[in-house]
Design a protein around this motif. Structure first.
Motif, short mmCIF file in Angstrom:
data_model
loop_
_atom_site.label_atom_id
_atom_site.label_comp_id
_atom_site.label_asym_id
_atom_site.label_seq_id
_atom_site.Cartn_x
_atom_site.Cartn_y
_atom_site.Cartn_z
N ALA A 52 22.92 -53.56 26.35
CA ALA A 52 22.33 -53.35 24.80
C ALA A 52 23.08 -54.05 24.04
O ALA A 52 22.22 -54.52 23.08
CB ALA A 52 22.25 -51.72 24.67
N ILE A 93 15.99 -53.16 22.41
CA ILE A 93 16.60 -53.02 23.87
C ILE A 93 15.66 -52.85 24.87
O ILE A 93 14.61 -52.29 24.77
CB ILE A 93 17.36 -51.41 23.54
CG1 ILE A 93 18.02 -51.54 22.21
CG2 ILE A 93 18.35 -51.39 24.89
CD1 ILE A 93 19.24 -52.63 22.21
N PRO A 94 16.05 -53.56 26.01
CA PRO A 94 15.08 -53.53 27.11
C PRO A 94 14.62 -52.02 27.48
O PRO A 94 15.54 -51.09 27.44
CB PRO A 94 15.75 -54.11 28.24
CG PRO A 94 16.82 -54.96 27.49
CD PRO A 94 16.97 -54.45 26.25
N ARG A 134 12.68 -57.42 12.22
CA ARG A 134 12.33 -55.99 12.94
C ARG A 134 11.11 -55.41 12.28
O ARG A 134 10.18 -54.74 13.18
CB ARG A 134 13.36 -54.88 12.59
CG ARG A 134 14.53 -55.20 13.31
CD ARG A 134 15.96 -54.38 12.85
NE ARG A 134 15.62 -53.02 13.04
CZ ARG A 134 16.54 -52.00 12.40
NH1 ARG A 134 17.11 -52.43 11.43
NH2 ARG A 134 16.03 -50.80 12.71
N TYR A 171 21.55 -57.23 22.42
CA TYR A 171 20.20 -57.12 21.79
C TYR A 171 20.38 -56.51 20.17
O TYR A 171 19.70 -56.75 19.15
CB TYR A 171 19.48 -56.11 22.22
CG TYR A 171 19.02 -56.97 23.74
CD1 TYR A 171 17.90 -57.54 23.92
CD2 TYR A 171 19.69 -56.74 24.97
CE1 TYR A 171 17.60 -58.27 25.15
CE2 TYR A 171 19.35 -57.21 26.24
CZ TYR A 171 18.34 -58.12 26.13
OH TYR A 171 17.94 -58.53 27.40
N GLN A 198 17.41 -57.18 18.02
CA GLN A 198 16.20 -57.31 18.83
C GLN A 198 16.13 -55.93 19.71
O GLN A 198 17.01 -54.83 19.53
CB GLN A 198 16.35 -58.28 20.00
CG GLN A 198 16.06 -59.50 19.09
CD GLN A 198 16.41 -60.69 20.58
OE1 GLN A 198 17.16 -60.27 21.24
NE2 GLN A 198 16.43 -61.97 19.81
N ASP A 255 23.31 -54.42 11.17
CA ASP A 255 21.80 -54.70 11.43
C ASP A 255 20.92 -54.41 10.41
O ASP A 255 19.56 -54.11 10.25
CB ASP A 255 21.03 -54.14 12.93
CG ASP A 255 21.52 -52.66 12.79
OD1 ASP A 255 22.20 -52.05 12.12
OD2 ASP A 255 20.61 -52.04 13.88
#
Ligand SMILES: [Zn+2]
Length: 211
Positions: free
Chosen positions: A49, A59-60, A166, A52, A57, A157
């Motif tokens: 993670a 997270i998957p 975002r 990302y 970005q 972030d």
């Protein structure tokens, strides 16, 4: 009661969830905090993670879904929970359907300019993750957490550039979720269009919507 708090990044949903949770006797579950924990502990999920998070970005989905599944299986979440930061898209919402039956969506309606103003003042506790805002929710002593004495910091972030990205992702991916849940008839819109609206007022609106 099983609730989801939806709202753009820096809309204050973490703060409201932290306050509403104890009132209704359920834990607040922030997937952002879960992920930061994993990164700190340098677990496999944490390592996956990290890049990302650093790029601001999403997270998957598979990582977030697995973390959430483990978390809501804990005994303190038996009676319910407030999800903060999950789901972020339809794939995550569908996965949640298989795990729990959601009672209500608290949808924080916040204009972009209000989000940007709030973000500039946001501080998080390094130790316990509690969120403050120097404009709307200052700690008693500058730079120090009221609850645990931990140091307050401006998250990496939390920059305006990262936030704008975002917000764009939120508008594209998360807003369709509101329609998804509106079709189920469980969405309560909470208007937060003033920059300096005190948290107590928003919490009161949320409690009213839960009655
Ligand atoms: Zn703290």
């Amino acid at each position: 009661m099983k609730l989801i708090f939806l709202g753009p990044p820096a809309s204050g949903k973490g703060t409201y969830a932290q306050r509403v949770g104890p009132k209704i006797g359920v834990p607040q579950i922030s997937t952002g905090e879960l992920i930061r924990e994993e990164i700190k502990k340098e677990t496999e999920h944490g390592k996956e993670a990290k890049p990302y998070v650093e790029a601001g970005q999403l997270i998957p989905d598979n990582i977030v879904i697995e973390l959430l599944q483990d978390r809501i299986a804990q005994p303190d979440a038996e009676k319910g929970f407030i999800l903060d930061g999950y789901p972020r898209n339809i794939v995550q919402a569908d996965a949640l359907e298989g795990m729990a039956s959601i009672d209500k969506i608290i949808n924080l309606v916040v204009p972009d300019e209000v989000v940007i103003y709030r973000l500039s003042g946001r501080r998080s506790c390094k130790k316990c993750g509690k969120i403050y805002n120097v404009n709307t929710l200052p700690p008693k002593q500058e730079g120090v957490c009221d609850d645990c004495g931990g140091e307050l910091y401006h998250r990496a972030d939390d920059t305006i550039e990262v936030l704008k990205d975002r917000l764009k992702v939120y508008r594209e991916k998360t807003e369709p979720l509101i329609d998804y849940y509106k079709k189920k008839g469980i969405v309560a819109d909470i208007e937060c269009n003033q920059a300096d609206i005190p948290p107590e007022i928003v919490v009161e609106k949320i409690m009213n919507a839960l009655e």
